[in-house]
Write a protein that holds these residues in place. Structure first.
Motif, PDB file in Angstrom:
ATOM      1  N   PHE A 483       0.729  -1.212   0.152  1.00  0.00           N
ATOM      2  CA  PHE A 483       0.081   0.182   0.093  1.00  0.00           C
ATOM      3  C   PHE A 483       0.937   1.227   0.035  1.00  0.00           C
ATOM      4  O   PHE A 483       0.829   2.188  -0.835  1.00  0.00           O
ATOM      5  N   ALA A 484       1.969   1.483   0.800  1.00  0.00           N
ATOM      6  CA  ALA A 484       2.687   2.492   0.708  1.00  0.00           C
ATOM      7  C   ALA A 484       3.581   2.748  -0.397  1.00  0.00           C
ATOM      8  O   ALA A 484       3.651   3.682  -0.960  1.00  0.00           O
ATOM      9  N   ALA A 485       3.900   1.495  -1.025  1.00  0.00           N
ATOM     10  CA  ALA A 485       4.440   1.542  -2.401  1.00  0.00           C
ATOM     11  C   ALA A 485       3.541   2.104  -3.387  1.00  0.00           C
ATOM     12  O   ALA A 485       3.910   2.953  -4.204  1.00  0.00           O
ATOM     13  N   ARG A 486       2.483   1.824  -3.242  1.00  0.00           N
ATOM     14  CA  ARG A 486       1.336   2.104  -4.376  1.00  0.00           C
ATOM     15  C   ARG A 486       0.953   3.647  -4.262  1.00  0.00           C
ATOM     16  O   ARG A 486       1.052   4.417  -5.232  1.00  0.00           O
ATOM     17  N   ASP A 487       1.080   4.228  -3.047  1.00  0.00           N
ATOM     18  CA  ASP A 487       0.909   5.653  -2.718  1.00  0.00           C
ATOM     19  C   ASP A 487       1.979   6.444  -3.229  1.00  0.00           C
ATOM     20  O   ASP A 487       1.821   7.455  -3.826  1.00  0.00           O
ATOM     21  N   ALA A 488       3.269   5.794  -3.101  1.00  0.00           N
ATOM     22  CA  ALA A 488       4.562   6.569  -3.440  1.00  0.00           C
ATOM     23  C   ALA A 488       4.458   6.698  -4.867  1.00  0.00           C
ATOM     24  O   ALA A 488       4.925   7.865  -5.552  1.00  0.00           O
ATOM     25  N   CYS A 489       4.132   5.376  -5.545  1.00  0.00           N
ATOM     26  CA  CYS A 489       4.075   5.551  -7.218  1.00  0.00           C
ATOM     27  C   CYS A 489       3.171   6.438  -7.687  1.00  0.00           C
ATOM     28  O   CYS A 489       3.366   7.357  -8.564  1.00  0.00           O
ATOM     29  N   GLU A 490       1.843   6.416  -7.136  1.00  0.00           N
ATOM     30  CA  GLU A 490       1.055   7.363  -7.564  1.00  0.00           C
ATOM     31  C   GLU A 490       1.321   8.780  -7.375  1.00  0.00           C
ATOM     32  O   GLU A 490       1.134   9.874  -8.168  1.00  0.00           O
ATOM     33  N   ALA A 491       1.976   9.080  -6.328  1.00  0.00           N
ATOM     34  CA  ALA A 491       2.361  10.556  -5.872  1.00  0.00           C
ATOM     35  C   ALA A 491       3.485  10.990  -6.979  1.00  0.00           C
ATOM     36  O   ALA A 491       3.477  12.195  -7.072  1.00  0.00           O
ATOM     37  N   ALA A 492       4.020  10.108  -7.700  1.00  0.00           N
ATOM     38  CA  ALA A 492       5.228  10.352  -8.551  1.00  0.00           C
ATOM     39  C   ALA A 492       4.570  10.474 -10.006  1.00  0.00           C
ATOM     40  O   ALA A 492       5.381  10.513 -10.914  1.00  0.00           O
ATOM     41  N   GLY A 493       3.111  10.121 -10.378  1.00  0.00           N
ATOM     42  CA  GLY A 493       2.746  10.081 -11.343  1.00  0.00           C
ATOM     43  C   GLY A 493       2.922   8.836 -12.237  1.00  0.00           C
ATOM     44  O   GLY A 493       2.932   8.552 -13.296  1.00  0.00           O
TER      45      GLY A 493
END
Length: 632
Positions: A483-493
């Protein structure tokens, strides 16, 4: 204890150290002879009789037996000579030398523990001469303490320390120089097969599977006189149903006893494949099964490889349809997966008639063939695998095509010049590990088959705001859940990579879901087993550096990932770094498909590979080993 008695103790230590230097010389000789000498020079190392637990050949020629390309035993010669010199000085009352001896002894004991762990856990054998050196290493601090090293510990002066360091450098130069000269004499004039001296990671691991047909004729039976590792003269029976390739009428015969689950056999297979390409018109190559399990091999007492019997039988069934070598290569390529369902998948991949294959697997004559090969091996004192006989002489290591080529050339009666010419066809451009360029892009475009996507060049780090970033010499994010990895990827577009995409970028080929279960890392290897090649190469990636149980509040230096791009050799053909080792990477488009891939810094042996699939934990799991990278 009187001063005179303490002096005697240190003189005793000097003698013990000189014995250690002598053992170091013996093991240096053995290491180089096994890997680079004429096959006629090989034989069981005196004082180290091979058994189920002991094998000096394997331990002293393993990938762990060298440091900076020099046998560890050679470095040991210089170390023991230094200890002997310090002991003489300590006997004459130099207290600082006693302190240095104590420190060297403690370090030597710690290093002995590390090497013993490698032998028992990684190699599954111990070396009798290594154990004797461990005893000498233990004697150093013990005798130093008995001689009074602990009484009024005195740190060495800069001059004394410089003298010791200078002496070690000089002794190392002499030891290493002598070893290089000895090795060059073994190789002959410019090395009889210089073109065979290659970076193993650059050599092709196996031949392409394709649908290459085996030779369509049975062998004429014959018997070969050989000298066994127990120094007996015996006969190897070449049988009509043996798997073979090359020239069936050749006078020079190479017989390999091997196990499809044996890692050393896998390495030997790549070297023999290179030899076959050059010598197929002049040499007969014969394969005999020697599974390391008593269920199908009367020559083995203790079970070592649980899937080896079935794998051997499956390859016999492939042979009966003319596909032994194709099956053999595919089984070694996918050696980490040899269960029944995998053996079935490999049979389909080499286009066997599956009805015939399944019927064959129930045929008692197949099991009898494997058992007969085991008896043939026992008759020539085979104690482990691989065991390769070249023109009747034993070659045990199987990891140096160079040495085997020298043996073949001499058996063929050729000159050194002829040998060099014959070996040119085996030349493989030496793989050079280039530094990570300063202008390397943050993402790589990957296209394999219908797959087309971009993937982070490096494992993801985090910005101050928590967004993923990909760049050289960053601290990779750890303690990441899916979940944290998904959020970090989405925050980077960007987004999470799918398992299919990640495997494609790692193995350099489009993956196929052979069992149609939606997972790709549990199937057959279509590309390479590791990002850089089929065969595991130490020090290419940051794996095998610490056991997970050691990773706690008081972590040692190795119990962590390294900076991104710190291991420039850990690169795929698509230019993506650190896909195996360092941190396990979360992939999956949804929580339901979340899985960790690639292994981490503490993943043992050669298990940190493209097909290292860890689905034990749910998407909320995180620890010091878990990281990620993004795709788009």
């Amino acid at each position: 204890m009187t001063d005179q008695q303490r002096s005697i103790v240190f003189y005793v230590l000097a003698v013990v150290a000189l014995i250690g230097a002598g053992i170091g010389g013996l093991m240096t000789w053995h290491h180089d002879v096994q890997l680079f000498g004429d096959a006629s020079m090989q034989g069981e190392l005196i004082g180290c009789k091979a058994s189920e637990e002991v094998n000096c050949d394997i331990v002293n020629t393993s990938e762990y037996s060298e440091l900076l390309g020099v046998p560890i035993a050679t470095w040991g010669i210089a170390t023991y000579l230094l200890i002997a010199g310090l002991a003489v000085g300590a006997a004459q009352g130099i207290q600082a030398f006693k302190t240095m001896l104590l420190a060297l002894g403690v370090g030597a004991v710690a290093y002995s523990g590390f090497l013993f762990y490698i032998s028992k856990v990684q190699l599954n054998y111990v070396c009798a001469w290594c154990m004797r050196l461990y005893a000498i290493n233990l004697a150093v601090p013990v005798l130093a303490l008995i001689g009074g090293a602990h009484r009024g510990l005195q740190m060495p002066s800069p001059r004394q320390l410089g003298l010791a360091v200078g002496a070690f450098v000089a002794l190392s130069a002499v030891s290493v120089g002598g070893e290089r000269v000895f090795r060059s004499t073994l190789l002959g004039d410019e090395a009889a097969s210089t073109a065979l001296v290659q970076n193993e990671a650059a050599a092709p691991e196996t031949e392409d599977v394709g649908i290459t047909q085996d030779p369509d004729a049975p062998l004429e039976p014959r018997e070969l006189t050989v000298t066994t590792e127990d120094k007996n003269e015996a006969l190897i029976a070449i049988r009509p149903d043996d798997a073979w390739k090359g020239n069936p009428n050749a006078d020079v015969v190479v017989v390999k006893f091997a196990d499809l689950e044996c890692g050393y056999c896998k390495r030997a297979s790549s070297q023999l494949h290179r030899l076959y390409d050059v010598y197929k018109d002049d040499v007969l190559f014969v394969f005999k099964h020697y599974p390391m399990h008593p269920a199908c091999n009367p020559g083995v007492k203790n079970p070592r490889h649980r899937y080896a019997c079935k794998a051997a039988q499956a390859s016999v069934c492939a042979q009966r349809q003319g596909r032994f070598w194709a099956y053999h290569d595919l089984a070694y390529k996918n050696q980490h997966q040899l269960k029944d369902e995998h053996l079935q998948a490999y049979a389909k991949a080499v286009e066997l008639d599956m009805t015939q294959f399944n019927s064959c697997m129930q045929d008692q004559s197949v099991a009898a063939k494997v058992i007969q090969d085991g008896k043939d091996g026992a008759a020539v004192d085979v104690h482990g695998t691989p065991r390769i006989f070249i023109d009747g002489r034993l070659y045990r290591s199987g990891t140096s095509a160079e040495q085997m080529a020298v043996a073949i050339e001499r058996a063929l009666g050729r000159t050194t010049k002829d040998a060099r010419e014959a070996a040119k066809a085996l030349a493989v451009e030496r793989a050079k590990i280039e530094p990570v360029p300063d202008d390397v892009p943050s993402m790589r475009s990957v296209r394999h088959g219908s797959l087309s996507f971009q993937i982070d060049t490096f494992e993801a780090a985090l910005t101050a705001s928590g967004a993923a970033k990909s760049g050289k010499h960053e601290i990779p994010a750890t303690q990441m859940s899916w979940f944290a990895a998904r959020d970090a990827c989405e925050a980077a577009g960007r987004r999470m990579c799918t398992e299919e995409e990640w495997i494609a970028a790692c193995q350099n080929a489009a993956p196929v879901d052979d069992d149609n279960d939606g997972e790709f890392a549990d199937d057959m290897v279509e590309g390479t087993t590791y990002p850089y090649d089929d065969f595991h190469s130490r020090n290419r990636c940051w794996d095998g550096h610490s056991r997970g149980t050691m990773c706690g509040p008081k972590q040692d230096e190795a119990c962590r990932p390294v900076y991104t791009g710190e291991m420039p050799g850990c690169i795929s053909a698509d230019g993506v770094y650190d896909m195996t080792g360092n941190v396990e990477e979360w992939v999956g488009a949804t929580p339901e498909t979340a899985v960790l891939l690639g292994g981490a810094f503490d993943t043992s042996k050669d298990h940190a590979r493209c097909f290292r699939r860890n689905d034990v934990y749910g998407p909320g799991y995180s620890n010091v080993r878990t990281g990620f990278r993004c795709c788009r």
